[in-house]
Design an enzyme around this catalytic site. Structure first.
Site, PDB file in Angstrom:
ATOM      1  N   TYR A 156     -31.994  -8.747  39.233  1.00 32.52           N
ATOM      2  CA  TYR A 156     -31.040  -7.648  39.414  1.00 32.52           C
ATOM      3  C   TYR A 156     -31.771  -6.300  39.321  1.00 32.52           C
ATOM      4  CZ  TYR A 156     -26.832  -4.807  38.507  1.00 32.52           C
ATOM      5  OH  TYR A 156     -25.832  -3.860  38.560  1.00 32.52           O
TER       6      TYR A 156
HETATM    7  N1  LIG Z   1     -20.145  -3.305  36.365  1.00 34.91           N
HETATM    8  C1  LIG Z   1     -21.235  -2.705  35.923  1.00 34.91           C
HETATM    9  O1  LIG Z   1     -21.491  -2.615  34.731  1.00 34.91           O
HETATM   10  C2  LIG Z   1     -22.217  -2.092  36.900  1.00 34.91           C
HETATM   11  C3  LIG Z   1     -23.183  -1.222  36.425  1.00 34.91           C
HETATM   12  C4  LIG Z   1     -24.094  -0.665  37.315  1.00 34.91           C
HETATM   13  C5  LIG Z   1     -24.013  -0.969  38.656  1.00 34.91           C
HETATM   14  N2  LIG Z   1     -23.059  -1.830  39.087  1.00 34.91           N
HETATM   15  C6  LIG Z   1     -23.021  -2.149  40.517  1.00 34.91           C
HETATM   16  O2  LIG Z   1     -21.768  -1.784  41.019  1.00 34.91           O
HETATM   17  C7  LIG Z   1     -21.457  -2.613  42.146  1.00 34.91           C
HETATM   18  C8  LIG Z   1     -20.067  -3.208  41.982  1.00 34.91           C
HETATM   19  O3  LIG Z   1     -20.065  -4.002  40.812  1.00 34.91           O
HETATM   20  P1  LIG Z   1     -18.702  -4.433  40.086  1.00 34.91           P
HETATM   21  O4  LIG Z   1     -18.986  -4.320  38.650  1.00 34.91           O
HETATM   22  O5  LIG Z   1     -17.551  -3.723  40.651  1.00 34.91           O
HETATM   23  O6  LIG Z   1     -18.666  -5.989  40.483  1.00 34.91           O
HETATM   24  P2  LIG Z   1     -17.404  -6.956  40.742  1.00 34.91           P
HETATM   25  O7  LIG Z   1     -17.954  -8.335  40.595  1.00 34.91           O
HETATM   26  O8  LIG Z   1     -16.239  -6.554  39.909  1.00 34.91           O
HETATM   27  O9  LIG Z   1     -17.032  -6.674  42.270  1.00 34.91           O
HETATM   28  C9  LIG Z   1     -18.003  -6.892  43.269  1.00 34.91           C
HETATM   29  C10 LIG Z   1     -17.292  -7.005  44.609  1.00 34.91           C
HETATM   30  O10 LIG Z   1     -18.307  -7.261  45.589  1.00 34.91           O
HETATM   31  C11 LIG Z   1     -17.905  -8.378  46.383  1.00 34.91           C
HETATM   32  N3  LIG Z   1     -19.098  -9.083  46.867  1.00 34.91           N
HETATM   33  C12 LIG Z   1     -19.968  -9.813  46.135  1.00 34.91           C
HETATM   34  N4  LIG Z   1     -20.899 -10.359  46.935  1.00 34.91           N
HETATM   35  C13 LIG Z   1     -20.609  -9.944  48.203  1.00 34.91           C
HETATM   36  C14 LIG Z   1     -21.194 -10.177  49.469  1.00 34.91           C
HETATM   37  N5  LIG Z   1     -22.263 -10.968  49.594  1.00 34.91           N
HETATM   38  N6  LIG Z   1     -20.643  -9.605  50.546  1.00 34.91           N
HETATM   39  C15 LIG Z   1     -19.538  -8.808  50.444  1.00 34.91           C
HETATM   40  N7  LIG Z   1     -18.928  -8.567  49.268  1.00 34.91           N
HETATM   41  C16 LIG Z   1     -19.460  -9.127  48.162  1.00 34.91           C
HETATM   42  C17 LIG Z   1     -17.076  -9.239  45.442  1.00 34.91           C
HETATM   43  O11 LIG Z   1     -16.223 -10.142  46.151  1.00 34.91           O
HETATM   44  C18 LIG Z   1     -16.306  -8.183  44.667  1.00 34.91           C
HETATM   45  O12 LIG Z   1     -15.106  -7.804  45.315  1.00 34.91           O
HETATM   46  C19 LIG Z   1     -22.572  -3.656  42.219  1.00 34.91           C
HETATM   47  O13 LIG Z   1     -23.537  -3.272  43.167  1.00 34.91           O
HETATM   48  C20 LIG Z   1     -23.155  -3.618  40.825  1.00 34.91           C
HETATM   49  O14 LIG Z   1     -24.493  -4.056  40.796  1.00 34.91           O
HETATM   50  C21 LIG Z   1     -22.130  -2.390  38.254  1.00 34.91           C
END
Ligand SMILES: NC(=O)c1ccc[n+]([C@@H]2O[C@H](COP(=O)([O-])OP(=O)(O)OC[C@H]3O[C@@H](n4cnc5c(N)ncnc54)[C@H](O)[C@@H]3O)[C@@H](O)[C@H]2O)c1
Length: 249
Positions: A156
């Site tokens: 990641y």
């Molecule tokens: N939640 C955190 O703490 C955090 C922190 C820093 C960065 N992020 C980043 O924020 C972004 C969103 O994360 P989140 O926490 O909302 O995650 P989440 O799991 O709640 O939602 C992710 C969404 O992406 C979709 N998805 C996953 N794989 C996919 C693919 N191959 N094609 C199309 N859609 C796909 C899922 O179906 C889901 O709707 C990510 O890039 C994550 O790395 C999250």
């Protein structure tokens, strides 16, 4: 109507991974700012319009880790909406927590593919259209892990570090085209992304945040909204920090 709404009127925005979590909050915020939303997700049926309280103009079932599927999704989005001004590369997965010597090769490949390759696929398909129009805003959702690394989350962190470096590179390629590319690096937000990690991992990560709390989805969305707006006009290749003081660089 606020100023931001006026500025974003008639903008169209693709938000990947927009069905849930941070992507949903970002899509809703851009919608409220006046954008027409193309909501892309591998599981688009999990988007509940009633609960979300807004209606995307386009909903697209697409795996952003599949370059051909991304091209097809972009063309159908263009057909439906006429043009695309904003691309938010948000879709991502965490992957399992394991030391690198225990990390399965297939897990590494999937994390790199969903979190990094996808950003390249979406950018390469959208950028020629944006260059032609002389305007575009691309916002890539990276992570503090991409700056600082995460023990147990090397795939990641490597992918997100890659997103930051990729953003800087293409921003330079595009600097004179009207297409600006930035990324954001949030600390932990409580979304379903965390279902793959352990409670200890979450506690350790929270303890590193000087503000002593997790970021909210609407705070992340507000940062994206600025980077996606025409107000963001002299900043490109930058990583906006959203870490409650954890990263002061
Ligand atoms: N939640 C955190 O703490 C955090 C922190 C820093 C960065 N992020 C980043 O924020 C972004 C969103 O994360 P989140 O926490 O909302 O995650 P989440 O799991 O709640 O939602 C992710 C969404 O992406 C979709 N998805 C996953 N794989 C996919 C693919 N191959 N094609 C199309 N859609 C796909 C899922 O179906 C889901 O709707 C990510 O890039 C994550 O790395 C999250």
């Amino acid at each position: 109507m606020n100023d931001m709404t006026a500025r974003s009127m008639d903008r169209t925005a693709i938000v990947t991974g927009g069905a849930k979590g941070l992507g949903l909050a970002i899509a809703k915020r851009l919608f409220e700012d006046g954008c027409r939303i193309a909501l892309w997700d591998i599981n688009v049926s999990s988007f509940d319009e009633e609960q979300a309280d807004f209606g995307p103009a386009v909903k697209c079932q697409v795996d952003v880790a599949d370059g051909h599927a991304v091209d097809a999704a972009f063309h159908s989005t263009l057909e439906a909406l006429g043009h695309v001004d904003i691309l938010v590369n948000n879709a991502g997965i965490n992957g399992p927590v394991a030391n690198t010597w225990d990390y399965a090769v297939e897990d590494w490949d999937r994390v790199l593919s969903v979190d990094l390759d996808s950003v390249f696929y979406c950018c390469r398909t959208a950028i020629p259209h944006m260059i032609e129009r002389g305007y575009g805003r691309i916002v890539n959702v990276a992570s503090i892990a991409g700056k600082e690394g995460n023990a147990g989350g090397s795939a990641y962190a490597a992918a997100k570090g890659g997103v930051i470096a990729y953003t800087k590179s293409i921003a330079k390629e595009l600097a004179q085209t009207g297409v600006l590319v930035n990324c954001i690096a949030p600390a932990v937000a409580e979304t379903e992304l965390l279902r793959e990690v352990t409670p200890e991992f979450i506690a350790t990560t929270k303890a590193k945040i000087p503000m002593g709390r997790f970021v909210t989805a609407s705070e992340v969305a507000a940062t994206v909204a600025f980077a996606a707006s025409s107000d963001c006009s002299f900043t490109t290749g930058f990583t906006f920090d959203v870490t409650g003081g954890r990263a002061t660089y």
